[in-house]
Design a protein around this motif. Structure first.
Motif, PDB file in Angstrom:
ATOM      1  N   VAL A  50       4.604   1.655   1.968  1.00  0.00           N
ATOM      2  CA  VAL A  50       5.817   2.083   1.263  1.00  0.00           C
ATOM      3  C   VAL A  50       6.372   3.364   1.889  1.00  0.00           C
ATOM      4  O   VAL A  50       7.586   3.505   2.087  1.00  0.00           O
ATOM      5  CB  VAL A  50       5.544   2.258  -0.246  1.00  0.00           C
ATOM      6  N   LEU A  51       5.488   4.287   2.239  1.00  0.00           N
ATOM      7  CA  LEU A  51       5.911   5.533   2.880  1.00  0.00           C
ATOM      8  C   LEU A  51       6.607   5.255   4.210  1.00  0.00           C
ATOM      9  O   LEU A  51       7.673   5.807   4.504  1.00  0.00           O
ATOM     10  CB  LEU A  51       4.710   6.453   3.096  1.00  0.00           C
ATOM     11  N   SER A  90       0.855  -1.180   0.000  1.00  0.00           N
ATOM     12  CA  SER A  90       0.000   0.000   0.000  1.00  0.00           C
ATOM     13  C   SER A  90       0.893   1.233   0.000  1.00  0.00           C
ATOM     14  O   SER A  90       2.057   1.152   0.425  1.00  0.00           O
ATOM     15  CB  SER A  90      -0.908   0.015   1.233  1.00  0.00           C
ATOM     16  N   PRO A  91       0.364   2.359  -0.460  1.00  0.00           N
ATOM     17  CA  PRO A  91       1.172   3.583  -0.430  1.00  0.00           C
ATOM     18  C   PRO A  91       1.645   3.927   0.993  1.00  0.00           C
ATOM     19  O   PRO A  91       2.785   4.344   1.177  1.00  0.00           O
ATOM     20  CB  PRO A  91       0.230   4.652  -0.972  1.00  0.00           C
ATOM     21  N   ALA A  92       0.788   3.714   1.991  1.00  0.00           N
ATOM     22  CA  ALA A  92       1.178   4.020   3.368  1.00  0.00           C
ATOM     23  C   ALA A  92       2.332   3.123   3.813  1.00  0.00           C
ATOM     24  O   ALA A  92       3.283   3.592   4.451  1.00  0.00           O
ATOM     25  CB  ALA A  92      -0.017   3.856   4.304  1.00  0.00           C
TER      26      ALA A  92
END
Length: 121
Positions: A87-88, A83-85
């Motif tokens: 990865v962040l 998910s983008p979160a």
């Protein structure tokens, strides 16, 4: 050189963690052998690096990079959702590790942050 050894040791940490999962409780021979070999290399490199890098910093870098690589591999392999979160937050771990490398050691300290013998006499 100690930082390079520490980073390679962190890669081996990701290898042994992944192999441990694949070993199904150490019941599958090939992943079990990979687990023990990578564990030995990882711990040996960490131990060697801590002769120069303070243990707190070395351990944080080792576990941070190892964990980030383990999760990244699991996401790429499809064993864990990406998910983008996620990865962040993984990028945040890597950023924190880079920050630890950039922070200078206190003057007059050596291994594990203890005062130099000459300075304490």
């Amino acid at each position: 050189m100690p930082w390079l050894v520490l980073l390679v040791s962190a890669v081996f940490e990701a290898v042994w963690a992944t192999a441990l999962g694949m070993s199904e409780g150490l019941s599958r021979p090939v992943p079990t052998v990979v687990f023990f070999a990578a564990l030995t290399a990882s711990m040996g490199g960490l131990a060697w690096a801590t002769r120069t890098i303070p243990i707190g910093t070395a351990y944080a870098v080792w576990v941070g990079i190892g964990a980030a690589l383990t999760v990244t591999y699991a996401m790429v392999a499809g064993d864990e959702a990406a998910s983008p979160a996620k990865v962040l937050f993984l990028a945040g771990i890597v950023g924190a590790v880079i920050g630890l490398k950039l922070v200078p050691h206190a003057p007059g300290t050596r291994d594990r942050g203890r005062p130099d013998d000459a300075a304490s006499s």
